[in-house]
Motif scaffolding. Sequence first.
Motif, mmCIF file in Angstrom:
data_model
loop_
_atom_site.group_PDB
_atom_site.id
_atom_site.type_symbol
_atom_site.label_atom_id
_atom_site.label_comp_id
_atom_site.label_asym_id
_atom_site.label_seq_id
_atom_site.Cartn_x
_atom_site.Cartn_y
_atom_site.Cartn_z
ATOM 1 N N VAL A 1 -44.373 10.794 10.117
ATOM 2 C CA VAL A 1 -44.077 9.570 10.867
ATOM 3 C C VAL A 1 -42.692 9.681 11.481
ATOM 4 O O VAL A 1 -42.481 9.398 12.667
ATOM 5 C CB VAL A 1 -44.179 8.324 9.961
ATOM 6 N N ILE A 2 -41.720 10.124 10.662
ATOM 7 C CA ILE A 2 -40.351 10.276 11.170
ATOM 8 C C ILE A 2 -40.359 11.248 12.348
ATOM 9 O O ILE A 2 -39.776 10.995 13.402
ATOM 10 C CB ILE A 2 -39.426 10.834 10.061
ATOM 11 N N ASN A 3 -41.047 12.381 12.153
ATOM 12 C CA ASN A 3 -41.009 13.443 13.144
ATOM 13 C C ASN A 3 -41.720 13.063 14.438
ATOM 14 O O ASN A 3 -41.242 13.363 15.533
ATOM 15 C CB ASN A 3 -41.642 14.704 12.536
ATOM 16 N N TYR A 4 -42.854 12.388 14.326
ATOM 17 C CA TYR A 4 -43.653 12.127 15.525
ATOM 18 C C TYR A 4 -43.399 10.762 16.151
ATOM 19 O O TYR A 4 -43.538 10.593 17.352
ATOM 20 C CB TYR A 4 -45.155 12.276 15.203
ATOM 21 N N ALA A 5 -43.060 9.756 15.337
ATOM 22 C CA ALA A 5 -42.931 8.421 15.905
ATOM 23 C C ALA A 5 -41.482 8.002 16.062
ATOM 24 O O ALA A 5 -41.116 7.353 17.037
ATOM 25 C CB ALA A 5 -43.664 7.415 15.022
ATOM 26 N N VAL A 6 -40.640 8.373 15.090
ATOM 27 C CA VAL A 6 -39.267 7.888 15.128
ATOM 28 C C VAL A 6 -38.392 8.807 15.966
ATOM 29 O O VAL A 6 -37.691 8.371 16.868
ATOM 30 C CB VAL A 6 -38.712 7.741 13.697
ATOM 31 N N GLN A 7 -38.491 10.109 15.677
ATOM 32 C CA GLN A 7 -37.584 11.056 16.327
ATOM 33 C C GLN A 7 -37.640 11.019 17.862
ATOM 34 O O GLN A 7 -36.597 10.925 18.503
ATOM 35 C CB GLN A 7 -37.868 12.464 15.812
ATOM 36 N N TRP B 1 -45.018 10.422 5.454
ATOM 37 C CA TRP B 1 -43.743 9.802 5.820
ATOM 38 C C TRP B 1 -42.910 10.705 6.731
ATOM 39 O O TRP B 1 -42.393 10.276 7.744
ATOM 40 C CB TRP B 1 -42.965 9.462 4.546
ATOM 41 N N MET B 2 -42.815 11.997 6.355
ATOM 42 C CA MET B 2 -42.049 12.944 7.166
ATOM 43 C C MET B 2 -42.648 13.073 8.561
ATOM 44 O O MET B 2 -41.949 13.177 9.549
ATOM 45 C CB MET B 2 -42.019 14.327 6.498
#
Lengths: 273, 265, 274
Positions: free
Chosen positions: B184-190, B181-182
């Motif tokens: 995903v946040i770091n690579y896709a969302v951020q 999850w982290m």
Amino acid sequence: MTDVTDHLKGDRIWTWRTPRHRLLLWAGWLGLVALFVWCWGVMTKGTIWAFVCDAPAQAADIGGRMIPPSFGYLPELMGPLWDTLNMATLGTMLGVVMAVPVAFLAARNTSPSPRLLRPVAMFVIVASRSINALIWALLLVAILGPGLLAGIIAIALRSIGFIGKLLYEAIEETDPRQIEAVTATGAGPAQVLTYGIVPQVLPAFWGITVFRWDINIRESAILGLVGAGGLGLKLQASLNTLAWPQVTMILIVILGTVVVSEWISGTVRRALI
Amino acid sequence: MRYATTWKRPPQIIKNRRLAVALQVGFAIWFIAALATLDLDWVRMTEGWSRAVRFAQGFLSPDFTSRWRDISRGLEESLTMTLTSTVVGVAISIPIGIGAARNIAPRAVHAVCRSIIAVSRAVQEIIIAIFFVAMFGFGPFAGFLTLTFATIGFIAKLLADDIEDLDEAQVEAVRATGAGWMQVINYAVQPQVMPRLIGLSVYRLDINFRESSVIGIVGAGGIGATLNTAIDRYEYDSAGAILLIIIVIVMIAEYGSSYLRKFLQ
Amino acid sequence: MLDLQGLIKTYKTGDRAVNNVSLSVPKGQIVGLIGPSGAGKSSLIRCINRLVEPTAGRITLGGTELTGLAPRALRRQRRRIGMIFQEYALVERLTVMENVLSGRLGYVSFWQSFTRRFPPADIARAYALLDRVGLSDHADKRADALSGGQRQRVGIARALAQDPELLLVDEPTASLDPKTSRQIMRLLTEICAERDLPAIVNIHDVALARQFLPRIVGLRAGQVVFDGSPADLTDAALTRIYGDEDWDAMRRAEADDQAEAREALATQDAMAMA
């Protein structure tokens, strides 16, 4: 011979961003942290920490006094509520009347003199946007005396900048081909405006106006704090006498009004798209 | 063949003629009623005219010097309050904004974060300031808390909306690699959200300065308190000076923020 | 009728879009203007009604010189020049009727146009034109509710509402499918023949130009490099205009295209008769 392993020799190792870029980034973050710490120090130098520590107790105390809200106070709030709604609506109308010419003077493609009038219009927009309605009201109450009129003018003056800015941006985004086509028929400047530009910006205009009306409802609810009439006047009176249950009631009314006006504005704007 | 010689533009919004007439009449009645409640006090207004002239003069020949100590203290409070509250507000907004995004947060977290945002947005800064002043005492600390609270509502909502709008394909692609999850946040969302978050933060800095000039009226420190005092004392030339300073700073902030946003992207 | 003498347009950037063009168009003649993108076709026709201000040269329309006219006089002359645009350039949020009537803007006062109180004769003319272009049922629709071909018909009606003495047509078929393109070109040529109107048509589709236009002018880098009938438009001429290309392959595609269009029209006629 070239194969994949060639790239592993030499200095082609993949790194996230270039070293220089990373250094700059770190320096930027460090600078921000240092600035924050310094600002924090300056800001809190006069703070009495005993009061801050006492805050939870204070909050509990106020919270206890605020409940239950005084529902008996509600009928007395209907007059101020009516005033608040009128103040917001009349203020928005007055603001629109003043903002439309300013927007046309400020838009690059309609300004009659880009060198002279455009900067003036831009200054009017920035000045109006930088000064909150509450400050305008403060001044106008001092000039005109307390009452709705000061509030209406304050709302209008603040609205000029908001409506003017969004409207002039909408005017600049109009499709130049449609305007060109109207010009090509031999239409005069005023006709090009009414046939080529106005139809294109009309939906944006209504959207902006309703949006600002919604914001103005919120603003006009508190303008009474400085004497401009409406619900804020009652709020100020209740705060001064520490009548917390009444304060709660007023806040509920304000919140209800805000929710309704936001719903109206949202519905109208969705219908316009 | 003969053609018609008259044409009327068909109604565009309200097709029903009766409804349109009714709305127009209703508007006219409201307008008259609203104007009637204005209750204008002409005597007071003519008295005020001389003040208006004095204020206009004060604005044209502002007096920066005689109250400079008060002005500089107010400015210092406003500027520091603006920066600290934006930094803290944005820092708190990020987890709340992520939590309020329907596509990446669990349902319960989403509901809690969305209600925090709703409360922060529904109540005006000035009312929050009144409460914080009552709880924390007069001064810029109450102002700092007010602006932080308002920043959370603003940034977290826009951030959450942004995350909800982001390109699902990229999130899917990263998730498909087996990322946690982290990650995903770091690579896709951020990467998708970061430029806009920075832009919004800079924009909010601008708004917080403007607001910091207001909340002083109820005792939360900053240039607004100085302005309030100046107007109370009828020192219109000092008030004019303060207003000009506010306008100039907002202008600088506006040009600076558009430049900064371009530079950062 | 229209006479261009040594027309030059140099933009502020230093680009010379139109370079010493002299051209004359007699009454009733339709001229197709072909050339690669950026050859200055669009600048050239916009110079004629001075939507683009020419840098040098003379433009005369029926004995009146257009260059150097003051704004008011220029507007009066613009009424005589109808213009039809690429991607229609209708005012999308106005009704079809308002778009057609906007062709009369140069003739009525601001107040008349603002209140939409056009003279009865103008309204009758607008209805007649809508009938002519086959849109009499669509007068009250908003322009953005129409299809591409229909919008271009409104564009033609608007230009004709001016009662023009010259038509300037800028890429009339750029965003239309092949069949609709042919219908629009046919309508244009018919209308010009009916009214003995001269016209200049910018067109990038050489096949279409060949099929419909009796005279073709080739423009390259702002200069006229070809002026003749479609029959004269040989491979050598095309190479002069566009540079090297396999013209044979293009012509085969063109032939297919035309066959297809003929077929489509034939079925349409059959349907109309049924």
